[in-house]
Scaffold this active site. Structure first.
Site, PDB file in Angstrom:
ATOM      1  N   GLU A   1       7.028  -7.734   3.240  1.00 55.48           N
ATOM      2  CA  GLU A   1       7.374  -6.737   3.284  1.00 55.48           C
ATOM      3  C   GLU A   1       7.273  -7.110   5.836  1.00 55.48           C
ATOM      4  O   GLU A   1       6.200  -6.983   6.593  1.00 55.48           O
ATOM      5  CB  GLU A   1       6.634  -6.262   3.156  1.00 55.48           C
ATOM      6  CG  GLU A   1       5.808  -5.706   2.329  1.00 55.48           C
ATOM      7  CD  GLU A   1       5.109  -4.443   2.047  1.00 55.48           C
ATOM      8  OE1 GLU A   1       4.205  -4.791   2.286  1.00 55.48           O
ATOM      9  OE2 GLU A   1       5.231  -4.197   0.629  1.00 55.48           O
TER      10      GLU A   1
ATOM     11  N   GLU B   1       7.509  -4.712  -5.814  1.00 54.03           N
ATOM     12  CA  GLU B   1       6.377  -3.791  -6.311  1.00 54.03           C
ATOM     13  C   GLU B   1       7.124  -2.458  -5.876  1.00 54.03           C
ATOM     14  O   GLU B   1       7.776  -1.423  -5.340  1.00 54.03           O
ATOM     15  CB  GLU B   1       5.384  -3.987  -4.612  1.00 54.03           C
ATOM     16  CG  GLU B   1       4.961  -5.154  -4.066  1.00 54.03           C
ATOM     17  CD  GLU B   1       4.225  -5.352  -3.288  1.00 54.03           C
ATOM     18  OE1 GLU B   1       3.818  -4.341  -2.050  1.00 54.03           O
ATOM     19  OE2 GLU B   1       4.385  -6.510  -2.511  1.00 54.03           O
TER      20      GLU B   1
HETATM   21  O1  IFM Z   1      -1.010  -4.918  -1.337  1.00 56.50           O
HETATM   22  C1  IFM Z   1      -0.088  -4.567  -0.659  1.00 56.50           C
HETATM   23  C2  IFM Z   1       0.700  -5.471  -0.931  1.00 56.50           C
HETATM   24  O2  IFM Z   1       0.249  -6.372   0.133  1.00 56.50           O
HETATM   25  C3  IFM Z   1       2.214  -5.507   0.267  1.00 56.50           C
HETATM   26  N1  IFM Z   1       3.125  -4.057  -0.067  1.00 56.50           N
HETATM   27  C4  IFM Z   1       2.079  -2.931  -0.636  1.00 56.50           C
HETATM   28  C5  IFM Z   1       0.822  -3.460  -1.309  1.00 56.50           C
HETATM   29  C6  IFM Z   1       0.295  -2.159  -1.179  1.00 56.50           C
HETATM   30  O3  IFM Z   1      -0.215  -1.885   0.114  1.00 56.50           O
END
Ligand code: IFM
Length: 477
Positions: free
Chosen positions: A172, A363
């Site tokens: 990210e 994710e």
């Molecule tokens: O917990 C985070 C993760 O570290 C990175 N992506 C989003 C998740 C939820 O906010």
């Protein structure tokens, strides 16, 4: 495993990966173990008010010590992939110097235990816990961060390159740039919009340089893991349509274009130059160093942004703003809009706009704060519905020819949610923090059944199905 008598017809190919994700800082705790050095998050978390509830990650889910329990859970769920991160500040405690082999020994044990269970490790190199020592150059603001990252990546790949099939260089980049360097609500806590874009550039450059450094050290696939948020206009007006386009440049194309096409998008570049002045930190050759180094795309997907045109002003550097989701929207416990259909559209758009590479959803998840009930179980029906809706969204994308390699739910466990501390619960498995007891939620059982059916939703009924499935399969005893 529980299987229905009629033949299963999965919309997903054989070998589709079903997994879950975590990161080192959010789970490991043990911040002083085995020669770990300080990370930017350690000092940031000590700032008064930085972490909701005043907590820190010194224990988290205690996974540095309890990693065997976590790997057991991965096995019980029937996951075929597990994403975790190596902690940069464990591997290179002072940021630039000696490699700490004790840390690599630890991650080698974790990887080997996963492989023994037939689980594919998905390894993230930078999930935000940069060594504190690199702040002498401003962390990602300094160009030296790129060399520091390749030094670290090389050490990890020299040790694990022969057995890790999926490598994510950066998690990210937009979030690190935005929250860490523009808004100052994540580590390292810098709040300067003009320089934040420099940090983002170096993160991308480190992806490219890191890719080259480790490409010869592994046969695994190497990619970057942006979080992408489809941006939609709040109305039919031309102004809002442009606002959505601008926001798409800020959030999505500013990362996708250099990674896949080797250039920054002109429209967003103009916005950035207006806000930050000449982007002279982008040197000749940088974009060639970033571009074309994506064996796969690691996609973090949570929601979308609904956009309205707005005058720039204090706290609003660009001519757009995010507005509330429509009244009828379904929201998570954190107020995030749940929009599975946007995932399908995003996946199809990626296939259309960029060179095709396999996409691994690295994710996807929600905050759903159910706690154990009188029967000791966590009946988190909303996570079950969320999971099913996103499985359907992926199936729709696969039907449209998207090359999807797998799905990793965020997260395996409830864990340390950065500045929000321990309040938001993202896990398939509930963690009782005082005792560190792990309790698989109903969603974990349901996910196990879905995995056994390779994502065939018809084979796994939503209501009441999960308990029967778990009993019949012996999953979770
Ligand atoms: O917990 C985070 C993760 O570290 C990175 N992506 C989003 C998740 C939820 O906010």
């Amino acid at each position: 495993m529980w299987v229905r008598s009629q033949p299963m017809v999965s919309p997903f190919p054989d070998g589709f990966l079903w997994g879950a994700a975590t990161s080192a800082y959010q789970t490991e705790g043990a911040l002083d173990a085995d020669g770990r050095g300080p990370s930017v998050w350690d000092s940031f978390a000590r700032r008064p008010g930085a972490i909701e509830g005043g907590g820190d990650a010194s224990i988290a889910t205690d996974s540095y010590r309890r990693w065997r329990d976590d790997v057991e859970l991965v096995g019980e769920l029937g996951l075929t992939a597990y994403r975790f991160s190596t902690a940069w500040s464990r591997v290179v405690p002072d940021g630039r110097g000696a490699i700490n082999s004790a840390a690599l020994d630890h991650y080698e044990r974790v990887v080997d235990a996963l492989l023994e269970k037939g689980v594919e490790p998905v390894l993230t190199l930078n999930h935000w816990d940069m060594p504190e020592a690199l702040l002498d150059e401003g962390g990602w603001l300094g160009r030296g961060s790129v060399d520091a990252f390749t030094h670290y990546a090389t050490a990890v790949a020299e040790r694990l390159g022969d057995r890790v099939p999926w490598w994510i260089t950066q998690c990210e980049p937009w979030i690190v740039q935005l929250l860490g360097y523009q808004l100052g609500i994540h580590a390292p806590g810098f709040a300067d919009v003009a320089s934040s874009v420099r940090a983002g550039h170096h993160i991308l450059l480190a992806h490219g340089a890191g890719y080259d450094a480790i490409r010869g050290l592994t046969k695994g696939r190497i990619g970057c893991g942006p979080n992408l948020l489809p941006c939609v206009p709040a109305s039919d007006s031309e102004e809002d349509r442009l606002a959505a386009l601008g926001s798409d440049g800020f959030v999505n194309r500013w990362y996708l274009d250099p990674l896949f096409l080797g250039r920054y998008p002109d429209d967003m570049r103009a916005h950035w130059e207006r806000v930050a002045g000449p982007l002279d930190f982008i040197r000749d050759g940088d974009l060639a160093q970033i571009g074309g180094r994506m064996d796969f795309l690691g996609l973090n997907f949570y929601s979308r942004r609904v956009m309205r045109a707005a005058e720039p002003g204090p706290g609003r550097p660009f001519p757009w703003q995010v507005v509330r989701a429509p009244e009828e929207s379904r929201l998570t416990d954190e107020g995030t809009e749940i929009v599975p259909g946007a995932l399908t559209e995003l996946l199809v758009r990626l296939k259309t706009d960029y060179p095709e590479v396999p996409i691994l959803i690295t994710e996807n998840g929600l905050v759903s704060n159910e706690t154990p009930e009188h029967d000791g179980r966590v009946h988190d029906v909303r996570r079950i519905r969320f999971l099913r809706a996103h499985v359907q969204a992926m199936a729709d994308a696969v039907a449209q020819g998207v090359n999807l390699a797998g799905y990793l739910h965020w997260s395996l466990l409830d864990n340390f949610e950065w500045a929000l501390g321990y309040r938001p619960r993202f896990g398939l498995v509930y963690v009782d923090y005082p005792t560190q007891t792990r309790i698989p939620k109903d969603s974990a059982r349901h996910y196990a059944a879905l995995i056994a059916a390779n994502g065939d939703l018809d084979a796994v009924p939503e209501e009441g199905g999960e308990a029967a499935e778990a009993d019949a399969s012996g999953v979770f005893g």
